[in-house]
Write a protein that holds these residues in place. Structure first.
Motif, PDB file in Angstrom:
ATOM      1  N   LEU A 234      46.758  41.687  38.383  1.00 24.56           N
ATOM      2  CA  LEU A 234      46.959  40.449  39.139  1.00 24.56           C
ATOM      3  C   LEU A 234      47.968  39.540  38.440  1.00 24.56           C
ATOM      4  O   LEU A 234      48.926  39.054  39.036  1.00 24.56           O
ATOM      5  CB  LEU A 234      45.629  39.700  39.284  1.00 24.56           C
ATOM      6  CG  LEU A 234      44.631  40.298  40.291  1.00 24.56           C
ATOM      7  CD1 LEU A 234      43.304  39.549  40.215  1.00 24.56           C
ATOM      8  CD2 LEU A 234      45.189  40.228  41.688  1.00 24.56           C
ATOM      9  N   LEU A 235      47.729  39.365  37.149  1.00 25.23           N
ATOM     10  CA  LEU A 235      48.540  38.405  36.421  1.00 25.23           C
ATOM     11  C   LEU A 235      49.967  38.895  36.188  1.00 25.23           C
ATOM     12  O   LEU A 235      50.910  38.102  36.120  1.00 25.23           O
ATOM     13  CB  LEU A 235      47.887  38.081  35.071  1.00 25.23           C
ATOM     14  CG  LEU A 235      46.520  37.395  35.127  1.00 25.23           C
ATOM     15  CD1 LEU A 235      46.006  37.126  33.712  1.00 25.23           C
ATOM     16  CD2 LEU A 235      46.604  36.088  35.894  1.00 25.23           C
ATOM     17  N   GLU A 236      50.085  40.213  36.030  1.00 24.42           N
ATOM     18  CA  GLU A 236      51.429  40.690  35.651  1.00 24.42           C
ATOM     19  C   GLU A 236      52.238  41.244  36.803  1.00 24.42           C
ATOM     20  O   GLU A 236      53.463  41.329  36.729  1.00 24.42           O
ATOM     21  CB  GLU A 236      51.282  41.741  34.546  1.00 24.42           C
ATOM     22  CG  GLU A 236      50.867  41.071  33.246  1.00 24.42           C
ATOM     23  CD  GLU A 236      50.747  42.087  32.110  1.00 24.42           C
ATOM     24  OE1 GLU A 236      51.303  43.214  32.287  1.00 24.42           O
ATOM     25  OE2 GLU A 236      50.147  41.762  31.098  1.00 24.42           O
ATOM     26  N   GLU A 237      51.552  41.638  37.881  1.00 20.59           N
ATOM     27  CA  GLU A 237      52.321  42.212  38.985  1.00 20.59           C
ATOM     28  C   GLU A 237      52.140  41.431  40.279  1.00 20.59           C
ATOM     29  O   GLU A 237      53.084  40.884  40.825  1.00 20.59           O
ATOM     30  CB  GLU A 237      51.895  43.660  39.199  1.00 20.59           C
ATOM     31  CG  GLU A 237      52.463  44.596  38.163  1.00 20.59           C
ATOM     32  CD  GLU A 237      51.887  45.997  38.328  1.00 20.59           C
ATOM     33  OE1 GLU A 237      51.750  46.705  37.320  1.00 20.59           O
ATOM     34  OE2 GLU A 237      51.609  46.355  39.500  1.00 20.59           O
ATOM     35  N   GLU A 238      50.915  41.439  40.766  1.00 14.49           N
ATOM     36  CA  GLU A 238      50.668  40.918  42.111  1.00 14.49           C
ATOM     37  C   GLU A 238      51.172  39.497  42.288  1.00 14.49           C
ATOM     38  O   GLU A 238      51.984  39.193  43.167  1.00 14.49           O
ATOM     39  CB  GLU A 238      49.158  40.954  42.420  1.00 14.49           C
ATOM     40  CG  GLU A 238      48.525  42.309  42.239  1.00 14.49           C
ATOM     41  CD  GLU A 238      48.929  43.284  43.341  1.00 14.49           C
ATOM     42  OE1 GLU A 238      49.092  42.821  44.490  1.00 14.49           O
ATOM     43  OE2 GLU A 238      49.120  44.466  43.048  1.00 14.49           O
ATOM     44  N   ILE A 239      50.582  38.608  41.431  1.00 14.03           N
ATOM     45  CA  ILE A 239      50.905  37.192  41.639  1.00 14.03           C
ATOM     46  C   ILE A 239      52.383  36.883  41.386  1.00 14.03           C
ATOM     47  O   ILE A 239      53.030  36.233  42.224  1.00 14.03           O
ATOM     48  CB  ILE A 239      49.986  36.285  40.799  1.00 14.03           C
ATOM     49  CG1 ILE A 239      48.538  36.484  41.231  1.00 14.03           C
ATOM     50  CG2 ILE A 239      50.417  34.825  40.956  1.00 14.03           C
ATOM     51  CD1 ILE A 239      47.540  35.622  40.508  1.00 14.03           C
TER      52      ILE A 239
END
Lengths: 146, 531
Positions: free
Chosen positions: B341-346
């Motif tokens: 989440l923190l490194e890709e999605e968001i």
């Protein structure tokens, strides 16, 4: 900047007002801020028609958006600069329009500076920071009483 | 509209021509005849006068002989100075005297270069056979005797193929004294009887007109005169006829054309009116659209500021969040869940949002520029294109040097237009020439211009990537980018065309994909003489 100076922000869009606030904070400007949603509110405040109203003798500066409902920024500017009690207040126009005619008009009416809200956010931040610095350098005159 | 005669009128034109010709011929015939008659009458009258004079002169001589000479002869005879038998026609015969006198007269005429006049004293019963009356003369003698009031006879007769004027006047009536020589033979003087055997000249009746004198005058000259006069009159009338004919033709032609022109003017005026109306409607609609464009672009900007602003706030705050979490002691299981989440999605979502907002902003800026274009006031002046172009080139100096671009600026003709707008045109074109250079070879740009008719035509030529024919129209579309990888809004050429529409000019392309491009700009040429 003199911590007494109260910053008046006349901006109808809440988002824009919020962004300005955030950036002022980020630029370490901790002066009190009063936010008005349209030109009428600002004028009422300045002419002490509302409660609370302008404190006579206190120092104010105004960030003024051009496009506002009821009374727009140009009209506010005109009234301020025509009033001997208020004409010394520094006014900075903020707006998204870069129409040269509008710019010339505002300068003619006597605004101190005119800033287009750049969508380029970083520039926007820099501009507001510069404003903050400007505020800190300039000694804002105390407005006349009455 | 075709000049001259309209279809369907050639027929009536022919009829008109035929009618005019016929009338002309009839008129000429009438005039010719009348002219001939009158001129003949006049000319002949003149000739007649002359002849009559002569005849009267002859008659005068006859009178002299009868009234002066013969009485004198008788007197001298009675006085015995002249023998009673004496007779000499040279001295006593009026016809002899006149006849011979006439011969002398003709001789004198010939000496003076005049044609001789034929003369005859004709009688039914002449003394001298040479005076015998022919058929016509017999008739005339009879006529004069019957109609004593007739004093002359005139006719035009043909002799030896030539026309002659023939005038006859009656001879004297037989008087008593005439009877001596013209009465009974026995009464005449002996010498006369001896001279003239036979009954010729005798047995005349008293009171009768025994002879006529006639003169015949050739009419060559007169007829020549007549011919000349008639010819002149004829020619005059013909000329007049032709003149009037053509005058009439011209008039009707002019009338036709005038009517045709008037109709055409009427049509044109109506067309102009219609055009004006359409123009007005267009202008109003245009204003409308520009207003919409302006308001839309403006009002869209406000929320855009927020989206971009708060996206960046999000970014910033997210950054702070990541930093905080990284520093904290987070259970590995939780960290594993959080990491994607923190490194890709968001970050990915945030990126897309920010990029799109930037794009929207650019589009809106472009739209605002376009709308402002239509609203800007134009100041039309003569433009020194050499100065303007030098300025535009100077403005791009940095780019030209950075990419080692060879720019050839040729002398340019002047034109007429708005300085700012024309500057914009060539800024855009030069910018494009630089932007769309070919990666495989050094960029060369040439700017030239010439006057063609009423326009000054300029050319910005480059050896860049070119434009395929099927795309050459599309490049002028708003926001159209042929090469999406090259930065720009896709507005430059659209703006160029819009400006030229306003200034009354044109823009067109000559290009070969992968090789070169030539952008032609036509502007109204300056009216003042170019140095």
């Amino acid at each position: 900047m003199n911590s007494e100076v109260v910053i008046l922000i006349a901006e109808d869009d809440e988002g824009h007002a919020m962004l300005i606030r955030k950036n002022l904070v980020r630029a370490k400007i901790a002066n009190p801020i009063i936010h008005f949603k349209d030109g009428q509110e600002v004028l009422d405040f300045l002419y002490q028609r509302s409660k609370p109203g302008r404190v006579p003798g206190a120092a104010y500066m105004l960030l003024l958006d051009i496009r506002m409902p009821r009374v727009d920024g140009v009209e506010v500017l005109r009234q301020i600069k025509q009033d001997p009690n208020l004409s010394k207040m520094p006014v900075t126009m903020l707006t998204t329009t870069d129409d040269p005619k509008e710019v010339a008009n505002c300068h003619e009416l006597g605004c101190n500076n005119y800033i287009t809200k750049p969508i380029e956010y970083d520039k926007f931040v820099k501009t507001v920071e510069q404003l903050g610095l400007f505020f800190s350098v300039v000694t804002v005159p105390h407005l006349n009483g009455g | 509209m075709a000049t001259g005669v309209r279809p369907g009128e050639t027929g009536s034109l022919k009829i008109q021509v035929i009618r005019s010709v016929v009338i002309c011929c009839l008129v000429m015939l009438a005039v010719g005849s009348v002219g001939y008659y009158f001129s003949q009458a006049y000319v002949l009258k003149q000739a007649e006068k002359n002849i009559t004079n002569l005849l009267l002169s002859h008659k005068g001589i006859h009178h002299y002989v009868q009234n002066t000479m013969l009485p004198a002869y008788k007197k001298y005879q009675d006085a015995g100075e002249i023998p009673s038998t004496f007779y000499a026609p040279e001295l006593l015969s009026s016809s002899y005297i006149v006849r011979v006198q006439h011969i002398f007269y003709n001789e004198e005429r010939q000496a003076a270069g005049l044609p001789p006049l034929y003369y005859k004293l004709a009688a039914n019963n002449p003394r001298n056979p040479v005076n015998k009356a022919d058929d016509l003369e017999k008739k005339l003698i009879e006529m004069f005797n019957e109609h004593r009031e007739m004093k002359s006879y005139r006719d035009i007769i043909e002799v030896n193929g030539k026309k002659n004027l023939y005038i006859a006047i009656p001879f004297l009536e037989n008087q008593a004294r005439c009877m001596r020589c013209h009465g009974k033979r026995e009464d005449a003087p002996k010498e006369l009887q001896a001279r003239y055997p036979g009954q010729g000249g005798f047995n005349e009746k008293l009171g009768e007109i025994r002879a006529i004198t006639s003169i015949r005058s050739p009419l060559d000259r007169e007829y020549t005169d007549i011919a000349i006069i008639v010819a002149v009159v004829f020619t005059g009338v013909l000329t007049l006829g032709i003149f009037f004919f053509f005058n009439g033709q011209l008039r009707s032609m002019v009338k036709q054309r005038t009517v045709a022109l008037e109709e055409e003017i009427e049509v044109r005026i109506q067309a102009e009116e219609a055009l004006k109306q359409v123009n007005n409607e267009l202008t109003a609609k245009n204003k409308d659209l520009e207003q919409i464009l302006y308001v839309a672009s403006h009002d869209l900007r406000s929320p855009l500021v927020n989206v971009q602003g708060f996206s960046k706030e999000l970014s910033r705050d997210f950054g702070d969040l990541c930093a905080t979490l990284n520093g904290e002691a987070v259970p590995p299981a939780l960290r594993d869940q959080l990491t994607p989440l923190l490194e890709e999605e968001i970050p990915q979502s945030l990126n897309f949002i920010l990029n799109s907002v930037t794009k929207m902003d650019q589009l809106l800026s472009g739209l605002l520029r376009i709308s402002r274009l239509g609203r800007a006031a134009l100041t039309i002046t003569d433009i020194d294109m050499n100065a303007l172009m030098s300025q535009v080139v100077a403005d791009h100096e940095y780019l030209l040097q950075e990419h080692n671009i060879a720019l050839d600026l040729l002398p340019l003709p002047q034109c007429r237009g708005d300085q700012v707008q024309i500057d914009q045109i060539f800024t855009n074109l030069l910018g494009n020439a630089i932007k769309f250079r070919h990666p495989d070879r050094p960029c060369r740009i040439k700017i030239s211009g010439e006057v063609t008719g009423d326009s000054a035509v300029y050319c910005v030529e480059d050896n860049g990537i070119g434009i395929a024919p099927e795309h050459q129209d599309k490049v002028f579309e708003i926001f159209h980018k042929l090469s999406p990888e090259i930065e720009g809004q896709g507005l430059g050429l659209n703006i160029v065309r819009k400006i030229l529409d306003r200034l009354g000019g044109r823009v067109w392309i000559e290009s070969a994909a992968g090789q070169y491009s030539r952008f032609f700009v036509a502007l109204p040429r300056t009216k003042t003489r170019q140095s």
